[in-house]
Design an enzyme around this catalytic site. Sequence first.
Site, PDB file in Angstrom:
ATOM      1  N   SER A  68       0.814  -1.210   0.000  1.00 38.80           N
ATOM      2  CA  SER A  68       0.000   0.000   0.000  1.00 38.80           C
ATOM      3  C   SER A  68       0.855   1.271   0.000  1.00 38.80           C
ATOM      4  O   SER A  68       2.002   1.279   0.444  1.00 38.80           O
ATOM      5  CB  SER A  68      -0.907   0.024   1.226  1.00 38.80           C
ATOM      6  OG  SER A  68      -1.689  -1.131   1.274  1.00 38.80           O
TER       7      SER A  68
HETATM    8  N1  SAH Z   1      -1.257  -4.132   3.556  1.00 40.80           N
HETATM    9  C1  SAH Z   1      -0.632  -4.851   2.484  1.00 40.80           C
HETATM   10  C2  SAH Z   1      -1.539  -4.763   1.275  1.00 40.80           C
HETATM   11  C3  SAH Z   1      -1.477  -5.971   0.456  1.00 40.80           C
HETATM   12  S1  SAH Z   1      -2.601  -5.954  -0.913  1.00 40.80           S
HETATM   13  C4  SAH Z   1       0.729  -4.262   2.202  1.00 40.80           C
HETATM   14  O1  SAH Z   1       0.906  -3.065   2.427  1.00 40.80           O
HETATM   15  O2  SAH Z   1       1.610  -4.982   1.725  1.00 40.80           O
HETATM   16  C5  SAH Z   1      -3.958  -6.884  -0.238  1.00 40.80           C
HETATM   17  C6  SAH Z   1      -3.666  -8.285   0.205  1.00 40.80           C
HETATM   18  O3  SAH Z   1      -4.924  -8.881   0.553  1.00 40.80           O
HETATM   19  C7  SAH Z   1      -3.052  -9.186  -0.855  1.00 40.80           C
HETATM   20  O4  SAH Z   1      -1.871  -9.737  -0.371  1.00 40.80           O
HETATM   21  C8  SAH Z   1      -4.108 -10.255  -1.095  1.00 40.80           C
HETATM   22  O5  SAH Z   1      -3.580 -11.526  -1.386  1.00 40.80           O
HETATM   23  C9  SAH Z   1      -4.857 -10.248   0.231  1.00 40.80           C
HETATM   24  N2  SAH Z   1      -6.210 -10.805   0.179  1.00 40.80           N
HETATM   25  C10 SAH Z   1      -7.177 -10.621  -0.747  1.00 40.80           C
HETATM   26  N3  SAH Z   1      -8.271 -11.326  -0.436  1.00 40.80           N
HETATM   27  C11 SAH Z   1      -7.999 -11.972   0.723  1.00 40.80           C
HETATM   28  C12 SAH Z   1      -8.738 -12.866   1.558  1.00 40.80           C
HETATM   29  N4  SAH Z   1      -9.974 -13.247   1.263  1.00 40.80           N
HETATM   30  N5  SAH Z   1      -8.137 -13.329   2.674  1.00 40.80           N
HETATM   31  C13 SAH Z   1      -6.874 -12.970   2.994  1.00 40.80           C
HETATM   32  N6  SAH Z   1      -6.122 -12.130   2.252  1.00 40.80           N
HETATM   33  C14 SAH Z   1      -6.684 -11.633   1.134  1.00 40.80           C
END
Ligand code: SAH
Length: 221
Positions: A68
């Site tokens: 993010s």
């Molecule tokens: N806060 C993280 C953002 C990652 S993007 C950072 O700054 O790195 C969002 C993440 O949510 C991704 O890694 C994706 O795989 C995860 N995601 C999406 N749907 C999900 C679900 N149902 N359960 C768990 N993780 C999920």
Amino acid sequence: MTRKPREPAERETRLARLILTLRSQGVTDPAVLAAIERTPRDLFTPDLFKDRSWEDSALPIACGQTISQPYIVGLMTQALTLEPRARVLEIGAGSGYQTAVLARLSRLVYTVERYRTLLREAEARFQSLQLTNIITKFGDGMLGWPEQAPFDRILVTAAAPEEPKPLLEQLKPSGVLVAPVGKGPIQKLCRYAGDGVGGFSVDILCEVRFVPLLEGVAREL
Ligand code: SAH
């Protein structure tokens, strides 16, 4: 081709500039800014983008996901109004950057991720930063973490197609949940605040762009 590592002074300057940017955009909570300042974002970005770790932008990580944008991390963390005693649930660990920021401001952080690879890499980073108050789970975060509920705070870092009901049910009566909500490429960042007696109010903070929250766990690594 090997790149010369950045001089520490330059890294400090870039970090200081990033903190100023966040503050000028409304992330003013000193504890949140300090947590961001103490979390080395360059540990969470892939080699290809290390140079851009201190820019205020989202960057690609493995498995087609993103780390993010620092401003959004600051804004969402501030909106959670964390307390040092809080037990927090995060959905979507991704690189683990947001998780690490939360861990500096809360007692315990539970984080769920649907990609094994991302979770393993994030766990290694938590270890190297000696963040021992993070508990991870490989699974579908849409379902929350019922065995550990209720939580004081819940943060969703992927876009929920609609109001995340199962997660709201795992929130304490006076808890706060922050999540991007919407089906399209642009979503509304919503803050749900419990009223203490089973209801809650909803505030829309701004428009955001998150990868979608997907059902089930990823079949790829
Ligand atoms: N806060 C993280 C953002 C990652 S993007 C950072 O700054 O790195 C969002 C993440 O949510 C991704 O890694 C994706 O795989 C995860 N995601 C999406 N749907 C999900 C679900 N149902 N359960 C768990 N993780 C999920």
